[in-house]
Design a protein around this motif. Structure first.
Motif, PDB file in Angstrom:
ATOM      1  N   GLY A 253       0.779  -1.230   0.000  1.00  0.00           N
ATOM      2  CA  GLY A 253       0.000   0.000   0.000  1.00  0.00           C
ATOM      3  C   GLY A 253       0.806   1.272   0.000  1.00  0.00           C
ATOM      4  O   GLY A 253       0.236   2.364  -0.133  1.00  0.00           O
ATOM      5  N   GLY A 254       2.117   1.180   0.145  1.00  0.00           N
ATOM      6  CA  GLY A 254       2.942   2.370   0.132  1.00  0.00           C
ATOM      7  C   GLY A 254       3.081   2.942  -1.265  1.00  0.00           C
ATOM      8  O   GLY A 254       2.677   2.340  -2.258  1.00  0.00           O
ATOM      9  N   GLY A 255       3.667   4.131  -1.337  1.00  0.00           N
ATOM     10  CA  GLY A 255       3.872   4.779  -2.614  1.00  0.00           C
ATOM     11  C   GLY A 255       4.085   6.263  -2.451  1.00  0.00           C
ATOM     12  O   GLY A 255       4.333   6.759  -1.353  1.00  0.00           O
ATOM     13  N   LEU A 256       3.994   6.974  -3.564  1.00  0.00           N
ATOM     14  CA  LEU A 256       4.142   8.425  -3.573  1.00  0.00           C
ATOM     15  C   LEU A 256       2.793   9.090  -3.324  1.00  0.00           C
ATOM     16  O   LEU A 256       1.775   8.684  -3.888  1.00  0.00           O
ATOM     17  N   VAL A 257       2.802  10.115  -2.496  1.00  0.00           N
ATOM     18  CA  VAL A 257       1.580  10.846  -2.213  1.00  0.00           C
ATOM     19  C   VAL A 257       1.931  12.299  -1.913  1.00  0.00           C
ATOM     20  O   VAL A 257       2.989  12.592  -1.341  1.00  0.00           O
ATOM     21  N   GLN A 258       1.073  13.218  -2.321  1.00  0.00           N
ATOM     22  CA  GLN A 258       1.291  14.628  -2.048  1.00  0.00           C
ATOM     23  C   GLN A 258       0.949  14.959  -0.600  1.00  0.00           C
ATOM     24  O   GLN A 258       0.147  14.263   0.031  1.00  0.00           O
ATOM     25  N   PRO A 259       1.560  16.005  -0.054  1.00  0.00           N
ATOM     26  CA  PRO A 259       1.169  16.426   1.290  1.00  0.00           C
ATOM     27  C   PRO A 259      -0.333  16.665   1.373  1.00  0.00           C
ATOM     28  O   PRO A 259      -0.931  17.257   0.472  1.00  0.00           O
ATOM     29  N   GLY A 260      -0.933  16.193   2.448  1.00  0.00           N
ATOM     30  CA  GLY A 260      -2.369  16.290   2.611  1.00  0.00           C
ATOM     31  C   GLY A 260      -3.131  15.107   2.059  1.00  0.00           C
ATOM     32  O   GLY A 260      -4.341  14.998   2.302  1.00  0.00           O
TER      33      GLY A 260
ATOM     34  N   ASP B  40       1.814 -14.711  24.325  1.00  0.00           N
ATOM     35  CA  ASP B  40       2.058 -15.850  25.201  1.00  0.00           C
ATOM     36  C   ASP B  40       3.543 -16.046  25.457  1.00  0.00           C
ATOM     37  O   ASP B  40       3.936 -16.458  26.551  1.00  0.00           O
ATOM     38  N   ASP B  41       4.386 -15.778  24.464  1.00  0.00           N
ATOM     39  CA  ASP B  41       5.827 -15.930  24.635  1.00  0.00           C
ATOM     40  C   ASP B  41       6.595 -14.638  24.404  1.00  0.00           C
ATOM     41  O   ASP B  41       7.832 -14.642  24.405  1.00  0.00           O
ATOM     42  N   ARG B  42       5.898 -13.529  24.193  1.00  0.00           N
ATOM     43  CA  ARG B  42       6.492 -12.210  24.003  1.00  0.00           C
ATOM     44  C   ARG B  42       7.436 -12.156  22.807  1.00  0.00           C
ATOM     45  O   ARG B  42       8.376 -11.358  22.773  1.00  0.00           O
ATOM     46  N   GLU B  43       7.189 -12.945  21.786  1.00  0.00           N
ATOM     47  CA  GLU B  43       8.044 -12.965  20.612  1.00  0.00           C
ATOM     48  C   GLU B  43       7.512 -12.016  19.539  1.00  0.00           C
ATOM     49  O   GLU B  43       6.314 -12.023  19.234  1.00  0.00           O
ATOM     50  N   ASP B  44       8.404 -11.212  18.970  1.00  0.00           N
ATOM     51  CA  ASP B  44       8.060 -10.238  17.937  1.00  0.00           C
ATOM     52  C   ASP B  44       8.421 -10.746  16.550  1.00  0.00           C
ATOM     53  O   ASP B  44       9.432 -11.423  16.361  1.00  0.00           O
ATOM     54  N   TYR B  45       7.596 -10.364  15.566  1.00  0.00           N
ATOM     55  CA  TYR B  45       7.852 -10.670  14.169  1.00  0.00           C
ATOM     56  C   TYR B  45       7.667  -9.402  13.355  1.00  0.00           C
ATOM     57  O   TYR B  45       6.828  -8.558  13.672  1.00  0.00           O
ATOM     58  N   TRP B  46       8.471  -9.278  12.291  1.00  0.00           N
ATOM     59  CA  TRP B  46       8.479  -8.062  11.483  1.00  0.00           C
ATOM     60  C   TRP B  46       8.323  -8.370  10.001  1.00  0.00           C
ATOM     61  O   TRP B  46       8.836  -9.372   9.498  1.00  0.00           O
ATOM     62  N   GLY B  47       7.619  -7.476   9.306  1.00  0.00           N
ATOM     63  CA  GLY B  47       7.569  -7.543   7.862  1.00  0.00           C
ATOM     64  C   GLY B  47       8.768  -6.848   7.247  1.00  0.00           C
ATOM     65  O   GLY B  47       9.651  -6.339   7.943  1.00  0.00           O
ATOM     66  N   GLN B  48       8.819  -6.822   5.918  1.00  0.00           N
ATOM     67  CA  GLN B  48       9.933  -6.211   5.206  1.00  0.00           C
ATOM     68  C   GLN B  48       9.753  -4.718   4.983  1.00  0.00           C
ATOM     69  O   GLN B  48      10.692  -4.040   4.582  1.00  0.00           O
ATOM     70  N   GLY B  49       8.570  -4.194   5.244  1.00  0.00           N
ATOM     71  CA  GLY B  49       8.322  -2.772   5.146  1.00  0.00           C
ATOM     72  C   GLY B  49       7.766  -2.353   3.795  1.00  0.00           C
ATOM     73  O   GLY B  49       7.958  -3.017   2.783  1.00  0.00           O
ATOM     74  N   THR B  50       7.072  -1.235   3.806  1.00  0.00           N
ATOM     75  CA  THR B  50       6.565  -0.627   2.584  1.00  0.00           C
ATOM     76  C   THR B  50       6.907   0.862   2.618  1.00  0.00           C
ATOM     77  O   THR B  50       6.709   1.535   3.630  1.00  0.00           O
ATOM     78  N   GLN B  51       7.444   1.369   1.511  1.00  0.00           N
ATOM     79  CA  GLN B  51       7.951   2.738   1.453  1.00  0.00           C
ATOM     80  C   GLN B  51       6.820   3.723   1.208  1.00  0.00           C
ATOM     81  O   GLN B  51       5.990   3.535   0.312  1.00  0.00           O
ATOM     82  N   VAL B  52       6.805   4.785   2.004  1.00  0.00           N
ATOM     83  CA  VAL B  52       5.879   5.900   1.819  1.00  0.00           C
ATOM     84  C   VAL B  52       6.701   7.157   1.579  1.00  0.00           C
ATOM     85  O   VAL B  52       7.538   7.521   2.407  1.00  0.00           O
ATOM     86  N   ASN B  53       6.476   7.810   0.448  1.00  0.00           N
ATOM     87  CA  ASN B  53       7.170   9.051   0.119  1.00  0.00           C
ATOM     88  C   ASN B  53       6.148  10.173  -0.032  1.00  0.00           C
ATOM     89  O   ASN B  53       5.260  10.098  -0.887  1.00  0.00           O
ATOM     90  N   VAL B  54       6.279  11.193   0.794  1.00  0.00           N
ATOM     91  CA  VAL B  54       5.398  12.348   0.751  1.00  0.00           C
ATOM     92  C   VAL B  54       6.141  13.473   0.052  1.00  0.00           C
ATOM     93  O   VAL B  54       7.152  13.970   0.559  1.00  0.00           O
ATOM     94  N   SER B  55       5.659  13.877  -1.104  1.00  0.00           N
ATOM     95  CA  SER B  55       6.348  14.888  -1.894  1.00  0.00           C
ATOM     96  C   SER B  55       5.355  15.588  -2.802  1.00  0.00           C
ATOM     97  O   SER B  55       4.417  14.981  -3.309  1.00  0.00           O
ATOM     98  N   SER B  56       5.585  16.879  -3.010  1.00  0.00           N
ATOM     99  CA  SER B  56       4.762  17.659  -3.922  1.00  0.00           C
ATOM    100  C   SER B  56       5.345  17.689  -5.325  1.00  0.00           C
ATOM    101  O   SER B  56       4.733  18.209  -6.248  1.00  0.00           O
TER     102      SER B  56
END
Length: 117
Positions: free
Chosen positions: A8-15, A101-117
């Motif tokens: 769902g990440g991508g380029l988006v204008q401010p606002g 239950d075991d306090r174990e964390d898991y992480w995704g690889q991330g999605t880039q969000v760039n806010v630019s006009s």
């Protein structure tokens, strides 16, 4: 094996707005908490929103009223709705799952969000 896939990440204008998705698989346990974290190069990864196993939501002050975290359990997916994006919203957004239950964390690889006009 636990897998978290953000999209769902991508380029988006401010606002502008975005909705990020995190599809989870392989999680085990009766209680799972989910969160979204943002990271910029040279800055520590920091939480922006989280939701507990009981449905309680947390937001850092700077995003309150603009970000909403919610889940669709049938789809095993957690979302982050982002409204009125600011330039400071730029970064890589990571999905985090915690098996309480075991306090174990898991992480995704991330999605880039760039806010630019």
């Amino acid at each position: 094996q636990v897998q978290l896939v953000e999209s769902g990440g991508g380029l988006v204008q401010p606002g502008g707005s975005l909705t990020l998705s995190c599809a989870a698989s392989g999680l085990i346990g009766s209680r799972v908490a989910m969160g979204w974290h943002r990271q910029v190069a040279g800055v520590e990864r920091e939480v922006v929103a989280s939701i507990s196993s009981g449905g309680n939501e947390f937001y850092v002050d700077r995003v309150k009223g603009r970000f909403t975290i919610y889940s669709n359990n049938a789809k095993n997916t957690v979302y982050l709705q982002i409204n009125r994006l600011k330039h400071g919203g730029t970064g890589v957004y990571y999905c985090r799952a915690t098996e309480l239950d075991d306090r174990e964390d898991y992480w995704g690889q991330g999605t880039q969000v760039n806010v630019s006009s």
